[in-house]
Structure formats: structure tokens, C-alpha cells
Write a protein that holds these residues in place. Structure first.
Motif, mmCIF file in Angstrom:
data_model
loop_
_atom_site.group_PDB
_atom_site.id
_atom_site.type_symbol
_atom_site.label_atom_id
_atom_site.label_comp_id
_atom_site.label_asym_id
_atom_site.label_seq_id
_atom_site.Cartn_x
_atom_site.Cartn_y
_atom_site.Cartn_z
ATOM 1 N N SER A 11 0.833 -1.204 0.000
ATOM 2 C CA SER A 11 0.000 0.000 0.000
ATOM 3 C C SER A 11 0.870 1.256 0.000
ATOM 4 C CB SER A 11 -0.936 0.010 1.208
ATOM 5 O OG SER A 11 -0.193 -0.017 2.399
ATOM 6 N N TYR A 18 0.766 -7.687 0.379
ATOM 7 C CA TYR A 18 -0.007 -8.792 -0.165
ATOM 8 C C TYR A 18 0.925 -9.634 -1.020
ATOM 9 C CZ TYR A 18 -3.279 -11.408 -3.069
ATOM 10 O OH TYR A 18 -3.962 -12.417 -3.708
ATOM 11 N N HIS A 32 -5.723 -5.770 -9.878
ATOM 12 C CA HIS A 32 -5.483 -5.164 -8.562
ATOM 13 C C HIS A 32 -5.600 -3.641 -8.624
ATOM 14 C CE1 HIS A 32 -4.333 -8.685 -6.273
ATOM 15 N NE2 HIS A 32 -3.353 -8.992 -7.116
ATOM 16 N N THR A 41 -6.859 -6.734 -1.384
ATOM 17 C CA THR A 41 -6.105 -5.636 -1.998
ATOM 18 C C THR A 41 -6.974 -4.422 -2.273
ATOM 19 O OG1 THR A 41 -6.356 -6.582 -4.218
ATOM 20 C CG2 THR A 41 -4.358 -7.147 -2.989
ATOM 21 N N VAL A 46 -3.951 -1.918 -1.611
ATOM 22 C CA VAL A 46 -2.649 -2.518 -1.872
ATOM 23 C C VAL A 46 -2.509 -2.689 -3.383
ATOM 24 C CG1 VAL A 46 -1.159 -4.489 -1.354
ATOM 25 C CG2 VAL A 46 -2.822 -3.709 0.342
ATOM 26 N N LYS A 47 -1.754 -1.778 -4.027
ATOM 27 C CA LYS A 47 -1.719 -1.745 -5.493
ATOM 28 C C LYS A 47 -0.336 -1.601 -6.098
ATOM 29 C CE LYS A 47 -6.116 0.608 -5.328
ATOM 30 N NZ LYS A 47 -7.196 0.254 -6.193
#
Length: 95
Positions: A11, A18, A32, A41, A46-47
Motif C-alpha cells: 500500500s 499482499y 489489482h 487488496t 494494496v496496489k
């Protein structure tokens, strides 16, 4: 058999992590980044691709993913920082 990828998304630096596995990393990152799959995600933002590894066989990638998921957080941070100390988005390496 096809190749596989193990990857870690974040993130932000030292943020939520993740760990995943896929046979098509570019497609999976698109999913994602655009919240196309509900879950962890998209819920936690969270990318950013901060680490990935290519395996000749998807079965090897699955084994590696399971191993990494069991690691303490500090080991995952060290893994990321060993190749990406600035926590940059490295998805451009897939092009």
C-alpha cells in the motif's frame, strides 16, 4: 506447463503487504490496480508492485508463494528492500 510469478504488492513503504501468485502478472496487476476483484487488496489499497519473481513452472511459483506467506514480516521487508530499497512501483519492468 506454463510459467508463474510470485509477487508482493504494498500500500506504501512499510505498509500493508499482499503476496500472490499468477500465470499472467500483467493481467493480475491490472485487476489489482482497478479493483476488479473484491477482496484484501481493494479493501486496503494494496496496489504497488514492489517485488516479483519468475518461475519456469506455475507449481514452483505456488510453492514459493506458500513459503513466503509463512515468513515473518521482517523477512518480507528484507526481500523487498534487497532489490527495491526505495519501494518503487516496478510494474514497468513487465513491459
Amino acid at each position: 506447463m506454463r510459467q508463474g510469478y510470485v509477487y508482493i504488492l504494498a500500500s506504501r513503504r512499510n505498509g500493508t503487504l499482499y503476496t500472490g501468485v499468477t500465470s499472467d502478472l500483467a493481467r493480475r496487476l491490472y485487476e489489482h490496480k482497478h479493483d476488479l476483484t473484491p477482496g484484501f487488496t481493494s479493501r486496503y489499497g494494496v496496489k504497488t508492485l514492489v517485488w516479483f519473481e519468475v518461475h519456469d513452472l506455475i507449481t514452483s511459483a505456488l510453492t514459493r508463494e506458500k513459503t513466503i506467506k509463512k515468513w515473518p514480516r521482517a523477512w518480507k521487508l528484507n526481500l523487498i528492500e534487497s532489490v527495491n530499497p526505495d519501494w518503487d512501483d516496478i510494474s514497468h519492468y513487465l513491459l
